[in-house]
Design an enzyme around this catalytic site. Sequence first.
Site, short mmCIF file in Angstrom:
data_model
loop_
_atom_site.label_atom_id
_atom_site.label_comp_id
_atom_site.label_asym_id
_atom_site.label_seq_id
_atom_site.Cartn_x
_atom_site.Cartn_y
_atom_site.Cartn_z
CG ASP A 116 2.24 0.89 7.77
OD1 ASP A 116 3.19 0.61 7.02
OD2 ASP A 116 1.66 0.03 8.47
CG PHE A 161 10.34 2.33 11.48
CD1 PHE A 161 10.31 1.26 10.59
CD2 PHE A 161 9.13 2.89 11.88
CE1 PHE A 161 9.11 0.75 10.12
CE2 PHE A 161 7.92 2.39 11.42
CZ PHE A 161 7.91 1.32 10.54
CB VAL A 162 10.90 7.34 8.13
CG1 VAL A 162 12.28 7.83 8.54
CG2 VAL A 162 10.99 6.54 6.83
CG ASP A 219 15.25 -1.25 4.89
OD1 ASP A 219 16.45 -0.99 4.98
OD2 ASP A 219 14.58 -1.66 5.85
CE LYS A 260 -3.05 -2.46 3.19
NZ LYS A 260 -3.46 -2.51 4.60
CE LYS A 318 14.70 3.20 6.58
NZ LYS A 318 14.18 2.23 7.55
NE ARG A 364 -0.69 1.97 4.93
CZ ARG A 364 0.34 1.15 4.72
NH1 ARG A 364 1.40 1.59 4.12
NH2 ARG A 364 0.28 -0.10 5.11
CD GLU A 385 8.70 0.03 -3.72
OE1 GLU A 385 7.96 0.67 -2.93
OE2 GLU A 385 8.88 -1.19 -3.63
P1 5GP Z 1 13.12 -3.94 1.23
O1 5GP Z 1 13.73 -2.85 0.39
O2 5GP Z 1 13.89 -4.17 2.49
O3 5GP Z 1 12.89 -5.21 0.47
O4 5GP Z 1 11.66 -3.54 1.70
C1 5GP Z 1 11.18 -2.28 1.59
C2 5GP Z 1 9.84 -2.23 2.30
O5 5GP Z 1 10.03 -2.28 3.72
C3 5GP Z 1 9.16 -0.92 2.03
O6 5GP Z 1 8.32 -0.97 0.88
C4 5GP Z 1 8.39 -0.68 3.31
O7 5GP Z 1 7.15 -1.33 3.25
C5 5GP Z 1 9.23 -1.35 4.39
N1 5GP Z 1 10.10 -0.37 5.08
C6 5GP Z 1 11.44 -0.27 4.98
N2 5GP Z 1 11.91 0.75 5.74
C7 5GP Z 1 10.82 1.33 6.33
C8 5GP Z 1 10.65 2.45 7.22
O8 5GP Z 1 11.57 3.15 7.66
N3 5GP Z 1 9.37 2.73 7.59
C9 5GP Z 1 8.30 2.01 7.15
N4 5GP Z 1 7.10 2.39 7.59
N5 5GP Z 1 8.43 0.95 6.31
C10 5GP Z 1 9.68 0.61 5.90
#
Ligand code: 5GP
Length: 184
Positions: free
Chosen positions: A164, A157-158, A108, A48, A136, A170, A104
């Site tokens: 969310d 964590f943001v 992360d 979402k 990040k 959100r 996106e």
């Molecule tokens: P990755 O890049 O690790 O595969 O996953 C990214 C997903 O992790 C993002 O789409 C989001 O849903 C979640 N995520 C990663 N960092 C954060 C953060 O700081 N805050 C929030 N709310 N979700 C995050």
Amino acid sequence: MRIEDVEGELDRILLTEEEILTKLDELARQVEEDYKGKRVPLLVGVLKGAVVVLSDFAKALNFHAEMDFMAVSSYGHGTKSSGVVRILKDLDADIHDRDVLIVEDIIDTGLTLSWLIENLESRGAKSVKVLALLRKPDAMKVHVPVQYLGFDIPNEFVVGFGLDYAEKYRNLRAVAVLAKHVYS
Ligand code: 5GP
């Protein structure tokens, strides 16, 4: 939702709505330039979180924007994604021979995104590019090409602008670090 509505729950503001919208405008000009003379790219949002960014980015574009959505879930629990992904909702559009632009909220580890790029390429998309509002430092560990990047942010964590915490924040008009007391 305004910052003042949840001020006591936030540690600090990283990006205001104004800064974000200005950046999305800049990125829209770049995208217009890059796709000039081609069929408009299909904007693909991952539900979402990407909905808010995709909505504001699409409005900043000065050409017709086609949009489609996917919902995916990472296998495995905990806070780190495993890189193994299951499709919960697939695209409606056939992307064979289409230019696709994934929009996106945040990258992360980049594991979900690198899986998604491969998946969309395997369907015969002409090109698959990525626009991400936030990135990040961990994202550097897996190579994910991001053609259009909003901001690099610290490893915290943001919430806000689509992101969310337990389905809240959100719709916050900013990207902010949550206050510690909210977690406990
Ligand atoms: P990755 O890049 O690790 O595969 O996953 C990214 C997903 O992790 C993002 O789409 C989001 O849903 C979640 N995520 C990663 N960092 C954060 C953060 O700081 N805050 C929030 N709310 N979700 C995050």
